[in-house]
Design an enzyme around this catalytic site. Sequence first.
Site, PDB file in Angstrom:
ATOM      1  N   LYS A  68       0.848  -1.197   0.000  1.00  0.00           N
ATOM      2  CA  LYS A  68       0.000   0.000   0.000  1.00  0.00           C
ATOM      3  C   LYS A  68       0.882   1.245   0.000  1.00  0.00           C
ATOM      4  O   LYS A  68       1.926   1.267   0.674  1.00  0.00           O
ATOM      5  CB  LYS A  68      -0.917  -0.046   1.231  1.00  0.00           C
ATOM      6  CG  LYS A  68      -1.993   1.024   1.252  1.00  0.00           C
ATOM      7  CD  LYS A  68      -2.942   0.835   2.437  1.00  0.00           C
ATOM      8  CE  LYS A  68      -4.034   1.879   2.470  1.00  0.00           C
ATOM      9  NZ  LYS A  68      -4.973   1.672   3.604  1.00  0.00           N
ATOM     10  N   SER A 143      -9.830   1.614   2.353  1.00  0.00           N
ATOM     11  CA  SER A 143      -8.912   2.338   1.501  1.00  0.00           C
ATOM     12  C   SER A 143      -7.827   1.485   0.835  1.00  0.00           C
ATOM     13  O   SER A 143      -7.236   1.922  -0.144  1.00  0.00           O
ATOM     14  CB  SER A 143      -8.240   3.439   2.324  1.00  0.00           C
ATOM     15  OG  SER A 143      -7.448   2.873   3.348  1.00  0.00           O
ATOM     16  N   SER A 167     -10.126  -0.721   6.544  1.00  0.00           N
ATOM     17  CA  SER A 167      -9.481  -0.590   5.232  1.00  0.00           C
ATOM     18  C   SER A 167      -8.750  -1.808   4.703  1.00  0.00           C
ATOM     19  O   SER A 167      -8.360  -1.825   3.544  1.00  0.00           O
ATOM     20  CB  SER A 167      -8.508   0.577   5.245  1.00  0.00           C
ATOM     21  OG  SER A 167      -9.212   1.760   4.992  1.00  0.00           O
TER      22      SER A 167
HETATM   23  N1  GLN Z   1     -13.452   3.835   5.565  1.00  0.00           N
HETATM   24  C1  GLN Z   1     -12.893   4.303   6.790  1.00  0.00           C
HETATM   25  C2  GLN Z   1     -12.535   5.759   6.671  1.00  0.00           C
HETATM   26  O1  GLN Z   1     -12.843   6.318   5.692  1.00  0.00           O
HETATM   27  C3  GLN Z   1     -11.720   3.472   7.170  1.00  0.00           C
HETATM   28  C4  GLN Z   1     -10.490   3.810   6.468  1.00  0.00           C
HETATM   29  C5  GLN Z   1      -9.302   3.047   6.948  1.00  0.00           C
HETATM   30  O2  GLN Z   1      -9.421   2.019   7.614  1.00  0.00           O
HETATM   31  N2  GLN Z   1      -8.154   3.583   6.638  1.00  0.00           N
HETATM   32  O3  GLN Z   1     -11.966   6.342   7.539  1.00  0.00           O
END
Ligand code: GLN
Length: 479
Positions: A68, A143, A167
Amino acid sequence: MDLNELTAHEILDLVKSGKTTPSDVNQAVLKNVKDKDKNVKAYVRTCDDAELTTPKTGAAFPIPIAIKDNICMTGQETTCCSKILFGFKPTYDATVIKKLKASGALFVGKANMDEFAFGSSTENSCFGPSRNPWNLECVPGGSSGGSAAAVAAHEAIWALGSDTGGSIRQPASFCGVVGVKPTYGRVSRYGLIAFASSLDQIGPITKDVRDSAILLNIISGYDEMDSTSINTPVPDYTKALTGDVKGLTIGIPKEFFIDGLDPEVKKSIEDAIEVLKKKGATFKEVSLPHSEYSVATYYILATAEASSNLARFDGVRFGLRKQPSTLRKSPIVDMFEETRDAGFGAEAKRRIMLGTYSLSSGYYDAYYLRAQKGRTLIKNDFDKVFTECDAILGPTAPTTAFKIGEKSDDPLSMYLSDIYTIAVNLAGIPAMSLPCGFSKAGLPIGLQIFAKNFGEETMLRIAHAYEQATEWHKKKVKL
Ligand code: GLN
């Protein structure tokens, strides 16, 4: 079957018996990236440095991996898919990268993500969205959508993602792969560009449960460079994969089966419960009474932490710098403002504003402090359930993958898609997603398993037993 379609443990077996070489596997993966990634867009950069891509003799785990784009690698541009970090080349390796290098990993490239990991679809990436390999019109989740799409499309054998509120698990669910969010403190965060430091955790995204256990072993362990890393021994997670769940008690929170849960997802979870019952697990209904506050609690705490973490991106030390053409306030303040205005995308700006607001004097007690109290209540709920259960089971996401663009104008509906994943990060406990079915439209469905702190072995054991009894993980994308 093409070599890039194999799991890491299958590849390691073939290499050991002399039937293939790490170099052949790597070539198969790279060829597939060349053929498929113009459609999937899992990667924002591929690695071309020979040091990172050439198999070393005697390496223990010479497996092609996607990383990532918020994990630092020496000399490799690392942007969090934000314009503000364009050109940023870290001068050090994240601890997980050091460990991967020591294991002989082959680095395919940096995977796409929502900007600074803010999102659930990868649509917030400054490079544009990745696509779901099962249906290119759908999002891969987020994400860590690029990491999950890369694994599902066989453009990497496995991948690293990060999970602050789902994410790793939600994209794993949307892409039909396995994703593990380890206990907070299990994996070092050193070199992970921070979103919300009290919630962030790096973890594996793989094609099956055994690979997750192996990759988790590679990256776990105490690290003095991360003050929140916990010094407790790392067990051999593969030893937990006994195939047996007899004697385990698994809780089903009644709050999970609510309006908004897609009937096809619900049915798949109910079927999974039956499979595990047949294997000897005992189920009982439990309650997580404060889970209804988890979305609100998370979005206050996560944005508060993000607003302070992102203060360091001001055009001085990292990445982008905009030189103001006219003098407004002062040369330095103008430069900060223009750099931040040009460098951050809309969602990053929204979160900086939300977070700054809830931390500001006069609102701190009403929002930030209250959310901290909510976090404790949410954690206490889990602690209580884990006095009577070994694990908890439920859906990973309320729906299957949605269409690109479907939720991008409605932040609230996007935030609500995290309903089943974020309480885990607030509580610090481990959880994972694994495939448990497909919708009629052919999109994967994810089953989520939660365990208590450092209960990864129990969680992986249940996941593996379920996987052994089903065929979902064997279904492969044809692109
Ligand atoms: N979807 C969640 C957010 O927008 C989680 C994102 C994540 O785990 N980085 O914050």
